[in-house]
Design an enzyme around this catalytic site. Structure first.
Site, short mmCIF file in Angstrom:
data_model
loop_
_atom_site.label_atom_id
_atom_site.label_comp_id
_atom_site.label_asym_id
_atom_site.label_seq_id
_atom_site.Cartn_x
_atom_site.Cartn_y
_atom_site.Cartn_z
N GLY A 192 -5.08 0.68 0.12
CA GLY A 192 -4.28 1.62 -0.65
C GLY A 192 -2.80 1.44 -0.36
N HIS A 193 -2.02 2.52 -0.50
CA HIS A 193 -0.58 2.45 -0.30
C HIS A 193 -0.23 1.92 1.09
CE1 HIS A 193 0.24 4.41 -4.03
NE2 HIS A 193 -0.40 5.52 -3.70
N VAL A 194 -1.01 2.28 2.10
CA VAL A 194 -0.73 1.88 3.48
C VAL A 194 -1.42 0.56 3.82
CG1 VAL A 194 -0.98 2.51 5.91
CG2 VAL A 194 -0.34 4.24 4.22
N LYS B 13 -3.19 20.83 6.27
CA LYS B 13 -3.62 19.84 5.29
C LYS B 13 -4.11 20.56 4.04
CE LYS B 13 -3.91 15.26 5.22
NZ LYS B 13 -2.91 14.33 5.80
N GLY C 95 -9.84 -0.99 3.38
CA GLY C 95 -9.02 -0.11 2.57
C GLY C 95 -7.64 -0.68 2.31
#
Length: 351
Positions: free
Chosen positions: A186-188, A80, A184
């Site tokens: 976001g993109h996901v 990562k 959350g």
């Protein structure tokens, strides 16, 4: 503090630090384990409050990628990268090029992909200076659409499959009328909301960005709640899709759900929190199993594959979770512990 004595240091093979004075880049790359292959993991850009917070995050995330790859059946190791800084304020072309050079300096031990605060366009800039950037020449898409390299559609679909499977296992029902709290968007998280909405679930959402909440309310009939209120809702499922370490003894005590299944990495503040969830009668989908869609997507982009083959691989996330749940019941253990055991059997296996 010595990296070797850090609480999250888990025999990592390599931890590298970079400071590029000209661009302001401050970044860390952690390579956890390469037993199954070169390490692969996203590059995250986040406004960490301290260097130690960034180090803690990259160590936890890289370890999670090792386990994720093993549980997804990939010949890939875990790594990562994190960039310290607000992507909305300090991200520049020069900084991204410097990050590309940092990745290249490791000689292929680490392959970088997209993560929070980064985009495919950002990766393409990094690729100007590194041959070890993944997800920028995509051919396959989970929905058979034109692929642009963004793994979020695959990640969200895999989380949806896993959440649906976990609800069926725990509650013996489909998703129609099931109440899901999403932390959350976001993109996901936003894509997960779309999948759940189409399946008939009732959504409760929160995010640090009001515009993301507004989208979920407008498009998917979600009910907006505050960042703190999300833990206290009387709903069926809690879906963490933001930052990690949010399942602590304090937050678990507040939960009224029967299922925790979401896209966030490293959701448990400590491994012992898995037992706390079990003791409360909450079925926990181990994060690195349910959110493996992104790494599966990137893996398929590197091999001869197809839209259908990639989608079928994503759908196997459900079967993997059932295997974990059944073994956890047989052994009377927390699901995260069982998932760890299965993963370790795979990535520590010697030829």
């Amino acid at each position: 503090m010595s990296v070797f004595q850090h609480i999250e240091f888990d025999n990592h093979e390599h931890v590298a630090f970079c400071h590029d004075q000209e661009t302001g880049l401050k970044a860390i790359i952690a390579i956890h384990n390469t037993q199954l292959g070169a390490s692969l993991g996203g590059c995250r850009m986040w406004p960490y409050s301290s260097d130690d917070e960034a180090l803690n995050d990259v160590l936890r995330l890289s370890k999670g990628m090792t386990y994720k790859a093993a549980m997804a059946g990939l010949n890939q190791g875990g790594g990562k990268a994190v960039i310290i800084g607000d992507p909305r304020k300090v991200k520049t072309v020069g900084l991204l090029r410097a990050m590309g050079r940092f990745v290249e300096s490791l000689g292929g031990q680490y392959i970088s992909a997209e993560d929070s605060g980064m985009s495919v366009a950002d990766l393409k800039i990094m690729a100007e200076h590194s041959n070890h950037i993944a997800g920028i020449e995509a051919k396959y898409h989970v929905n058979g659409e034109q692929a642009d390299g963004n793994p979020a559609p695959s990640t969200s679909y895999g989380v949806f499959v896993g959440l649906k499977t976990t609800v069926e296992f725990a509650l013996k029902r489909d998703l129609r009328g099931v109440k899901v709290a999403i932390q959350g968007l976001g993109h996901v998280g936003l894509r997960l909301a779309e999948h759940l909405y189409k399946a008939g679930a009732e959504l409760y959402v929160t995010d640090i960005y009001p515009e993301s909440i507004d989208k979920a309310v407008s498009l998917y009939g979600a009910k907006a709640v505050s960042l703190e209120e999300i833990y206290d809702l009387d709903v069926d499922v809690f879906a963490p899709c933001a930052m990690g370490a949010i399942l602590s003894p304090e937050t678990i005590q507040r939960l009224k759900v029967k299922v925790v299944a979401g896209a966030a990495n490293n959701q448990l503040a400590k491994e012992s929190c898995g037992q706390l969830l079990k003791d409360k009668g909450i079925l926990y989908a181990p994060d690195y199993v349910i959110n493996a869609g992104g790494i599966i997507d990137i893996y398929h982009q590197k091999i001869p594959s197809s839209h259908e083959a990639m989608r079928a691989h994503l759908e196997r996330i459900g079967a993997t979770l059932v295997e974990i749940y059944q073994r956890a019941n047989e052994l009377d253990q927390a699901t995260n512990i069982v998932a760890n055991q299965i993963a370790e059997e795979r990535f520590t296996k010697k030829d």
